[in-house]
Motif scaffolding. Structure first.
Motif, PDB file in Angstrom:
ATOM      1  N   LEU A  21      42.606   8.953   4.896  1.00  0.00           N
ATOM      2  CA  LEU A  21      41.384   9.749   5.008  1.00  0.00           C
ATOM      3  C   LEU A  21      40.315   9.226   4.054  1.00  0.00           C
ATOM      4  O   LEU A  21      40.563   9.053   2.859  1.00  0.00           O
ATOM      5  CB  LEU A  21      41.677  11.218   4.689  1.00  0.00           C
ATOM      6  N   GLY A  22      39.124   8.972   4.598  1.00  0.00           N
ATOM      7  CA  GLY A  22      38.003   8.532   3.773  1.00  0.00           C
ATOM      8  C   GLY A  22      37.852   7.034   3.649  1.00  0.00           C
ATOM      9  O   GLY A  22      36.873   6.547   3.097  1.00  0.00           O
ATOM     10  N   ARG A  58      49.108   3.816  15.656  1.00  0.00           N
ATOM     11  CA  ARG A  58      48.312   3.558  14.452  1.00  0.00           C
ATOM     12  C   ARG A  58      48.834   4.472  13.350  1.00  0.00           C
ATOM     13  O   ARG A  58      48.563   5.678  13.346  1.00  0.00           O
ATOM     14  CB  ARG A  58      46.818   3.813  14.714  1.00  0.00           C
ATOM     15  N   ASP A  59      49.586   3.898  12.439  1.00  0.00           N
ATOM     16  CA  ASP A  59      50.282   4.669  11.396  1.00  0.00           C
ATOM     17  C   ASP A  59      49.291   5.164  10.339  1.00  0.00           C
ATOM     18  O   ASP A  59      48.640   4.357   9.672  1.00  0.00           O
ATOM     19  CB  ASP A  59      51.328   3.765  10.741  1.00  0.00           C
ATOM     20  N   PRO A  60      49.162   6.492  10.188  1.00  0.00           N
ATOM     21  CA  PRO A  60      48.231   7.029   9.185  1.00  0.00           C
ATOM     22  C   PRO A  60      48.588   6.644   7.755  1.00  0.00           C
ATOM     23  O   PRO A  60      47.770   6.799   6.843  1.00  0.00           O
ATOM     24  CB  PRO A  60      48.298   8.541   9.378  1.00  0.00           C
ATOM     25  N   ASN A  61      49.809   6.137   7.542  1.00  0.00           N
ATOM     26  CA  ASN A  61      50.202   5.699   6.200  1.00  0.00           C
ATOM     27  C   ASN A  61      49.660   4.318   5.850  1.00  0.00           C
ATOM     28  O   ASN A  61      49.710   3.907   4.683  1.00  0.00           O
ATOM     29  CB  ASN A  61      51.732   5.700   6.061  1.00  0.00           C
ATOM     30  N   GLU A  62      49.170   3.596   6.857  1.00  0.00           N
ATOM     31  CA  GLU A  62      48.507   2.321   6.578  1.00  0.00           C
ATOM     32  C   GLU A  62      47.273   2.580   5.724  1.00  0.00           C
ATOM     33  O   GLU A  62      46.533   3.540   5.957  1.00  0.00           O
ATOM     34  CB  GLU A  62      48.073   1.640   7.883  1.00  0.00           C
ATOM     35  N   GLN A  94      40.167  11.404  11.028  1.00  0.00           N
ATOM     36  CA  GLN A  94      41.439  11.340  10.296  1.00  0.00           C
ATOM     37  C   GLN A  94      42.600  11.223  11.278  1.00  0.00           C
ATOM     38  O   GLN A  94      42.879  12.156  12.034  1.00  0.00           O
ATOM     39  CB  GLN A  94      41.635  12.576   9.415  1.00  0.00           C
ATOM     40  N   LEU A  95      43.275  10.091  11.245  1.00  0.00           N
ATOM     41  CA  LEU A  95      44.441   9.892  12.120  1.00  0.00           C
ATOM     42  C   LEU A  95      45.653  10.584  11.519  1.00  0.00           C
ATOM     43  O   LEU A  95      45.978  10.392  10.347  1.00  0.00           O
ATOM     44  CB  LEU A  95      44.722   8.402  12.314  1.00  0.00           C
ATOM     45  N   LYS A  96      46.315  11.428  12.344  1.00  0.00           N
ATOM     46  CA  LYS A  96      47.499  12.175  11.886  1.00  0.00           C
ATOM     47  C   LYS A  96      48.555  12.198  13.001  1.00  0.00           C
ATOM     48  O   LYS A  96      49.059  13.256  13.352  1.00  0.00           O
ATOM     49  CB  LYS A  96      47.113  13.606  11.497  1.00  0.00           C
ATOM     50  N   LYS A  97      48.811  11.018  13.577  1.00  0.00           N
ATOM     51  CA  LYS A  97      49.757  10.926  14.705  1.00  0.00           C
ATOM     52  C   LYS A  97      49.329  11.870  15.832  1.00  0.00           C
ATOM     53  O   LYS A  97      48.183  11.874  16.230  1.00  0.00           O
ATOM     54  CB  LYS A  97      51.184  11.231  14.218  1.00  0.00           C
ATOM     55  N   GLU A  98      50.266  12.728  16.305  1.00  0.00           N
ATOM     56  CA  GLU A  98      49.946  13.620  17.426  1.00  0.00           C
ATOM     57  C   GLU A  98      48.936  14.708  17.043  1.00  0.00           C
ATOM     58  O   GLU A  98      48.291  15.291  17.899  1.00  0.00           O
ATOM     59  CB  GLU A  98      51.231  14.277  17.969  1.00  0.00           C
ATOM     60  N   LYS A  99      48.800  14.975  15.761  1.00  0.00           N
ATOM     61  CA  LYS A  99      47.849  15.994  15.300  1.00  0.00           C
ATOM     62  C   LYS A  99      46.433  15.440  15.127  1.00  0.00           C
ATOM     63  O   LYS A  99      45.534  16.164  14.716  1.00  0.00           O
ATOM     64  CB  LYS A  99      48.330  16.597  13.980  1.00  0.00           C
TER      65      LYS A  99
END
Length: 544
Positions: free
Chosen positions: A187-188, A178-182, A206-211
């Protein structure tokens, strides 16, 4: 509703969607209704606007003509990107061309007798959609999404343990696939992303890949992690309790919040700098339950009550206190006409924590001027109390003055939230408090040494509060909400709920989030895990 018989992932998905539609009265929407460029179910959005605000719609259509829908969607998305979904749902948007205000979500009114407000609340359109293709560039889909008035608010990845996949696979899917850039995952844009199986629920705002940081959203079992055993799906409380229209509305209006935090980082020269970072807060299950139960009991029994909330380190206590403070201010009696409390006073034990809670509460406020932080001494405290400020934040050093002042305001009801850790009191402070209170147990001999009780325990803030309240008696115009991680016996006796066990009266906390659960959920370290006794160490040494 029938039990789950299809044990596949799709079976769980269908079961949840069916429950939301049949029991919670959601609308079931086809996934083709979702536009993954605008991130909207625009058909439902405009259906809601035309049904609830026809005059505003007529005005906007007259001005924008064929571009009406396009302009509204652009304005809505601009505002979500700037302020986040929560602020937009709460405050609505204003069309910049015509200065026309549009409400995007109607809150549940306090009074059942307010027929107009109730009708508008009932006009909100809650919907569920399965297999949502979220990206314009590829064919990946989310298992399920929930919308309010056509605006997406929650996403789900579902796994069924009977097919040898569990919640950790769902978390992995969010992190890796799930790409956070989508646009949908910025965020929000969504309130929360839920990873769910039949045993556990975890969440991430907040999705941030592995973080990506996932938190447990579980009930806890036997004072530990996980969920209680039951006949059926252990996690069904998510759709049966949390996702009812009333409870989801409550989360949107009173819990979920975008805040700004100071974050330290190391710059290119190796220096530690601080920057502001936005963070979206969604309540964990125990926070939601504790605050709601406290509010329900206070509404039922009015002022003059006492509550002990035993929440371990790692429980998110500052947020729980902030949510409780704000909702106690607006808490009405059962008639919906009168407030139960006129003022909420938050008492913290350390200046650092005082600043932390003060910032939290100020960020959680939805109306300016509600919160007053006492920074200038007892005169400012006295004025704030007399002026009837809604939320007053102060330190434990000023607690004696609070008790003094509220006792002299008998026509005013107070909620006192006490956040006390176990920092010991210096002799000087203890003596000053003694003089104000005439509490013999806090008799200090030196300005520097720590004071102790008769049984040689170091005197802490907790002792101060319990002795103070005992000496002055519980005030009938005040309710006490005491938060602590490990209460002493006298704290349990003063604030706890009595119960009979083994022929004796014992006391327990009103709500418990235990250290055991915090350890098992990974919020604090188990210090005994690497504990070795002297005897064992000696034996190992001898053997070597």
């Amino acid at each position: 509703m029938a039990k789950l018989t299809d044990t596949t992932e799709k079976g769980l998905e269908a079961h949840i969607a069916q429950y939301l539609v049949e029991e919670n009265k959601y609308l079931l929407r086809e996934n083709k209704a979702y536009n993954n460029v605008s991130c909207m179910d625009s058909e439902l959005l405009f259906q809601f606007l035309e049904a609830t605000q026809p005059k505003a719609v007529v005005k906007l259509k007259a001005f924008h003509k064929d571009l009406y829908e396009q302009k509204i969607i652009k304005r809505l998305n601009d505002q979500i990107q700037a302020k986040g979904i929560i602020e937009v749902l709460r405050k609505g948007i204003t069309d910049g061309y015509t200065d026309t205000k549009l409400t995007l979500f109607y809150d549940k009114p306090v009074s059942a007798y307010n027929t107009t407000a109730n009708a508008l609340y009932q006009a909100n359109l809650f919907s569920v959609m399965r297999q949502v293709y979220f990206s314009p560039s590829d064919k990946k889909s989310l298992d399920m999404m929930i919308f309010i008035n056509g605006i997406p608010v929650i996403s789900f990845e579902l796994k069924n343990e009977l097919t040898h996949q569990n919640v950790q696979h769902a978390i992995k899917q969010y992190k890796e696939d799930r790409d956070p850039n989508e646009e949908l995952f910025h965020l929000g844009r969504l309130m929360v992303n839920f990873a769910v199986d039949t045993e556990e629920i975890w969440m991430c705002t907040q999705l941030k890949k592995e973080k990506s940081y996932f938190l447990p959203f579980n009930k806890g079992y036997n004072n530990g992690a996980g969920n209680p055993p039951k006949d059926g799906i252990k996690t069904d409380y998510l759709w049966k309790e949390i996702l009812t229209k009333n409870n989801l509305t409550d989360i949107v209006q009173n819990f979920c919040q975008m805040i700004t935090e100071d974050k330290d980082y190391i710059d290119e020269k190796g220096k530690i700098k601080t920057r502001k970072e936005k963070k979206l807060i969604f309540p964990r299950y125990h926070q939601l339950l504790a605050v709601r139960n406290l509010l329900a009991d206070a509404q039922e029994n009015g002022s003059g009550q006492k509550y002990l909330i035993q929440h371990s380190a790692g429980s998110g206590k500052s947020n729980s206190i902030s949510w409780l403070a704000h909702q106690l201010v607006g808490l009405h009696d059962k008639s919906g006409k009168d407030n139960i409390f006129d003022t909420v006073i938050v008492v913290t034990d350390r200046r650092v924590l005082d600043a932390q809670i003060r910032n939290n509460i100020k960020q959680f406020q939805q109306v300016n001027g509600v919160v007053e932080a006492i920074t200038e001494g007892s005169k400012q405290l006295k004025e704030a109390l007399e002026e009837g400020k809604k939320i007053i934040i102060t330190t434990i050093q000023k607690f004696p003055h609070i008790i003094e002042e509220i006792g002299e305001l008998p026509g005013t009801n107070f909620a006192i939230i006490i956040d006390e850790a176990h920092s010991s009191l210096s002799g000087q402070l203890a003596r000053k408090l003694n003089e104000a209170l005439s509490v013999k147990t806090l008799d200090a001999t030196s300005d520097d040494e720590e004071t102790t009780t008769e049984d040689n325990d170091t005197i802490t803030d907790e002792d101060l509060i319990t002795d103070l309240i005992k000496s002055r008696k519980l005030l009938p115009n005040a309710s006490y909400f005491a938060f602590t991680a490990t209460p002493k016996n006298k704290t349990l006796e003063l604030f706890g709920v009595p119960f009979e066990a083994e022929g004796k009266t014992k006391f327990r906390a009103f709500h418990l989030y235990s250290m055991k659960q915090a350890i098992e959920e990974g919020f604090i370290m188990d210090v005994l895990q690497n504990y070795t006794t002297y005897q064992s160490y000696y034996a190992l040494l001898k053997k070597n």
